[in-house]
Design a protein around this motif. Structure first.
Motif, PDB file in Angstrom:
ATOM      1  N   CYS A  26     -22.504 -10.898  -2.628  1.00  0.00           N
ATOM      2  CA  CYS A  26     -22.296 -12.331  -2.369  1.00  0.00           C
ATOM      3  C   CYS A  26     -20.940 -12.782  -2.909  1.00  0.00           C
ATOM      4  O   CYS A  26     -20.286 -13.641  -2.322  1.00  0.00           O
TER       5      CYS A  26
ATOM      6  N   SER B 281     -31.186 -12.293  -5.597  1.00  0.00           N
ATOM      7  CA  SER B 281     -31.540 -10.955  -6.070  1.00  0.00           C
ATOM      8  C   SER B 281     -30.923 -10.777  -7.452  1.00  0.00           C
ATOM      9  O   SER B 281     -30.070 -11.571  -7.865  1.00  0.00           O
TER      10      SER B 281
ATOM     11  N   CYS C 106     -28.724 -13.853  -8.756  1.00  0.00           N
ATOM     12  CA  CYS C 106     -27.631 -14.286  -7.890  1.00  0.00           C
ATOM     13  C   CYS C 106     -27.871 -15.715  -7.407  1.00  0.00           C
ATOM     14  O   CYS C 106     -28.963 -16.054  -6.954  1.00  0.00           O
TER      15      CYS C 106
ATOM     16  N   CYS D 217     -28.227 -15.249  -3.146  1.00  0.00           N
ATOM     17  CA  CYS D 217     -29.330 -14.532  -2.490  1.00  0.00           C
ATOM     18  C   CYS D 217     -30.538 -14.333  -3.400  1.00  0.00           C
ATOM     19  O   CYS D 217     -31.560 -13.816  -2.976  1.00  0.00           O
TER      20      CYS D 217
ATOM     21  N   CYS E 111     -24.315 -11.748  -7.179  1.00  0.00           N
ATOM     22  CA  CYS E 111     -24.287 -10.299  -7.083  1.00  0.00           C
ATOM     23  C   CYS E 111     -22.970  -9.910  -6.418  1.00  0.00           C
ATOM     24  O   CYS E 111     -22.299 -10.749  -5.801  1.00  0.00           O
TER      25      CYS E 111
HETATM   26 ZN   LIG Z   1     -26.318 -12.204  -3.908  1.00  0.00          ZN
END
Ligand SMILES: [Zn+2]
Length: 126
Positions: free
Chosen positions: A106, A87, A82, A85, A103
């Motif tokens: 987000c 992740s 992402c 963030c 993601c």
């Molecule tokens: Zn994210």
């Protein structure tokens, strides 16, 4: 990084094909000619067809930018992460939207804060 190199290679292929497809479609549309007609109704019809064509060129070029960005992220080894963030985006989401930059959480937040930057292929964009 939760995505294996085999999957990245598969996504790279899909993205490469998408890039070729969009490039081709945009080049084909570049040849749209504005037809002149004495009939005013036809004029209106042509004008709206032209507007539609321009709209889809806009949409395709936005998508093309995202596809190219995704290919660049593959090259950088950042694919599937992402942008906000950091992740992992998740293979399911990537399978549906290989050029996803964020993601799902987000992306939803981004869609709400600025609609203009919404992912066009999500169908959520105006
Ligand atoms: Zn994210």
């Amino acid at each position: 990084m939760s995505i294996g190199s085999t999957e990245v290679a598969a996504f790279q292929m899909v993205l490469g094909e998408k890039e070729a497809e969009l490039t081709h479609a945009m080049r084909a549309r570049g040849g749209i000619t504005i037809e002149k007609s004495a009939d005013q109704m036809d004029e209106i019809q042509y004008a709206s067809e032209r507007d539609l064509a321009i709209l889809s060129v806009d949409r395709d070029s936005g998508l093309l930018r995202q596809v190219r960005a995704a290919l660049a992220r593959i090259a950088d080894g950042e694919f599937g992460t992402c942008a906000d963030c950091e992740s992992s985006i998740g293979t399911k989401r990537l399978a549906a939207l290989p050029w996803a930059q964020r993601c799902i959480r987000c992306q939803e937040a981004a869609d709400q804060s600025h609609q203009d930057d919404a992912e066009l292929a999500d169908g959520t964009a105006a």
